[in-house]
Design an enzyme around this catalytic site. Structure first.
Site, mmCIF file in Angstrom:
data_model
loop_
_atom_site.group_PDB
_atom_site.id
_atom_site.type_symbol
_atom_site.label_atom_id
_atom_site.label_comp_id
_atom_site.label_asym_id
_atom_site.label_seq_id
_atom_site.Cartn_x
_atom_site.Cartn_y
_atom_site.Cartn_z
ATOM 1 N N LYS A 23 0.801 -1.234 0.000
ATOM 2 C CA LYS A 23 0.000 0.000 0.000
ATOM 3 C C LYS A 23 0.833 1.283 0.000
ATOM 4 C CE LYS A 23 -3.990 -2.071 2.300
ATOM 5 N NZ LYS A 23 -4.905 -2.058 3.442
ATOM 6 N N ASP A 59 -9.760 2.634 2.841
ATOM 7 C CA ASP A 59 -9.732 2.022 4.182
ATOM 8 C C ASP A 59 -10.245 3.019 5.216
ATOM 9 O OD1 ASP A 59 -8.734 -0.515 3.588
ATOM 10 O OD2 ASP A 59 -6.651 0.138 3.733
ATOM 11 N N GLY A 82 -2.378 -0.218 17.746
ATOM 12 C CA GLY A 82 -1.614 -0.483 16.528
ATOM 13 C C GLY A 82 -1.212 0.816 15.853
ATOM 14 N N GLY A 84 0.246 0.543 12.349
ATOM 15 C CA GLY A 84 0.610 0.165 10.974
ATOM 16 C C GLY A 84 -0.259 0.911 9.967
HETATM 17 P P1 NAP Z 1 0.593 -3.628 9.409
HETATM 18 O O1 NAP Z 1 0.840 -2.335 8.745
HETATM 19 O O2 NAP Z 1 1.522 -4.771 9.199
HETATM 20 O O3 NAP Z 1 0.458 -3.327 11.000
HETATM 21 C C1 NAP Z 1 0.321 -4.399 11.919
HETATM 22 C C2 NAP Z 1 0.089 -3.848 13.323
HETATM 23 O O4 NAP Z 1 -0.164 -4.961 14.203
HETATM 24 C C3 NAP Z 1 1.291 -3.086 13.886
HETATM 25 O O5 NAP Z 1 0.836 -2.069 14.749
HETATM 26 C C4 NAP Z 1 1.997 -4.205 14.696
HETATM 27 O O6 NAP Z 1 2.782 -3.706 15.755
HETATM 28 C C5 NAP Z 1 0.813 -4.931 15.276
HETATM 29 N N1 NAP Z 1 1.135 -6.308 15.645
HETATM 30 C C6 NAP Z 1 1.379 -7.348 14.816
HETATM 31 N N2 NAP Z 1 1.643 -8.469 15.540
HETATM 32 C C7 NAP Z 1 1.576 -8.103 16.851
HETATM 33 C C8 NAP Z 1 1.738 -8.810 18.078
HETATM 34 N N3 NAP Z 1 2.053 -10.121 18.098
HETATM 35 N N4 NAP Z 1 1.601 -8.125 19.233
HETATM 36 C C9 NAP Z 1 1.274 -6.810 19.210
HETATM 37 N N5 NAP Z 1 1.090 -6.082 18.087
HETATM 38 C C10 NAP Z 1 1.245 -6.729 16.922
HETATM 39 O O7 NAP Z 1 -0.849 -4.225 8.997
HETATM 40 P P2 NAP Z 1 -2.193 -3.387 8.657
HETATM 41 O O8 NAP Z 1 -2.312 -3.201 7.196
HETATM 42 O O9 NAP Z 1 -2.231 -2.180 9.538
HETATM 43 O O10 NAP Z 1 -3.308 -4.454 9.100
HETATM 44 C C11 NAP Z 1 -3.526 -4.725 10.470
HETATM 45 C C12 NAP Z 1 -4.798 -5.547 10.661
HETATM 46 O O11 NAP Z 1 -5.937 -4.813 10.173
HETATM 47 C C13 NAP Z 1 -4.790 -6.880 9.891
HETATM 48 O O12 NAP Z 1 -5.392 -7.858 10.706
HETATM 49 C C14 NAP Z 1 -5.661 -6.591 8.675
HETATM 50 O O13 NAP Z 1 -6.314 -7.767 8.188
HETATM 51 C C15 NAP Z 1 -6.686 -5.629 9.281
HETATM 52 N N6 NAP Z 1 -7.308 -4.777 8.248
HETATM 53 C C16 NAP Z 1 -8.655 -4.890 8.092
HETATM 54 C C17 NAP Z 1 -9.298 -4.143 7.130
HETATM 55 C C18 NAP Z 1 -10.782 -4.279 6.979
HETATM 56 O O14 NAP Z 1 -11.305 -3.910 5.923
HETATM 57 N N7 NAP Z 1 -11.483 -4.753 7.991
HETATM 58 C C19 NAP Z 1 -8.572 -3.249 6.315
HETATM 59 C C20 NAP Z 1 -7.182 -3.138 6.520
HETATM 60 C C21 NAP Z 1 -6.558 -3.921 7.494
HETATM 61 P P3 NAP Z 1 4.369 -3.389 15.522
HETATM 62 O O15 NAP Z 1 4.434 -2.020 14.883
HETATM 63 O O16 NAP Z 1 4.928 -3.443 16.873
HETATM 64 O O17 NAP Z 1 4.894 -4.467 14.606
#
Ligand code: NAP
Length: 223
Positions: A23, A59, A82, A84
């Protein structure tokens, strides 16, 4: 990424959906990025308008629409878990809507960076007990399949709050189940997932998305 984008141009593909982990990187290969996607720093939708590739972010608006179906966000005290890509999207949306919020993340410097762009509070995921909030938004992947027993927040903290979990696989995460057991109002990730896709559909086709059909298909696929 470069070759993939060349492929979109060569085949004159009208639109694509962009997902983890592309992204941010795709921005460098587009001809234009709309204002809010530029501020968020992430594109999840590309529209090909007469050969010009334009980046959008649905999003943030999909997430905000899911929240606004339940509450008015102005003045709401939110806790964003979070920092990310998904957190960036919702954080810019919350700011736009006048909510007051704190960002907590496992890696604190990432929360600090995002919070400083927006002028909000930040901290570690472990600080959640010391933050006062009426809305919690999980943007971490904690609880996502296959780690379905994980949760980002202790059940005891889920009292009289609105709980929105962006994770949509499983449909009902442990966080959502804990919140329901405590009598909280909940929003499942599915709502945002369909909202953001419906907005993509509208951008690509300039037509209304068949929302109910999309919801039925996604519920069947994820159930
Ligand atoms: P990303 O950029 O990779 O961010 C992941 C986040 O999760 C970071 O804050 C990371 O913390 C944290 N994290 C991962 N593993 C962890 C753990 N074991 N303990 C604590 N924190 C942890 O991913 P993203 O794109 O933001 O997506 C995050 C989630 O949102 C995913 O589950 C995705 O499927 C969901 N999502 C849903 C939609 C929807 O339409 N519903 C849309 C977008 C995303 P660190 O910075 O410390 O690594």
């Amino acid at each position: 990424m470069k070759e993939a984008v060349q492929g979109i141009r060569a085949l004159d593909i009208k639109g694509v959906s962009v997902t983890i982990p592309h992204k941010v990187a795709i921005i460098d290969y587009l001809d234009e990025v709309d204002d809010i996607a530029g501020k968020i720093g992430a594109v999840n939708t590309v529209v090909n308008r007469g050969g010009r590739l334009i980046g959008y972010n649905t999003d943030w608006s999909g997430a905000i629409a899911a929240l606004e179906a339940q509450v008015d966000l102005k003045g709401r005290k939110a806790l964003v878990l979070g920092a990310g890509g998904a957190a960036r999207a919702i954080a810019f949306g919350l700011k736009e809507k006048g909510a007051d919020f704190t960002i907590l993340n496992r890696t604190v410097h990432k929360a600090e960076r995002l919070a400083s762009e927006l002028g909000v509070h930040y901290g570690s995921l472990e600080d959640s007990a010391s933050v006062s909030f009426d809305t919690v938004i999980n943007t971490t992947s904690l609880g996502m399949h296959p780690n379905v027993h994980d949760t980002p927040l202790k059940k005891a903290l889920l009292k009289d709050v609105l709980v929105f979990d962006m994770v949509y696989n499983p449909l009902k995460t442990r966080l959502i189940r804990d919140a329901e057991e405590n009598g909280c109002t909940t929003i499942m990730g599915l709502e945002m997932f369909i909202n953001q896709a419906a907005q993509q559909f509208a951008l690509w086709t300039r037509d209304r998305a068949p929302f109910d059909v999309m919801k039925k298909v996604v519920v069947e696929a994820l159930s």
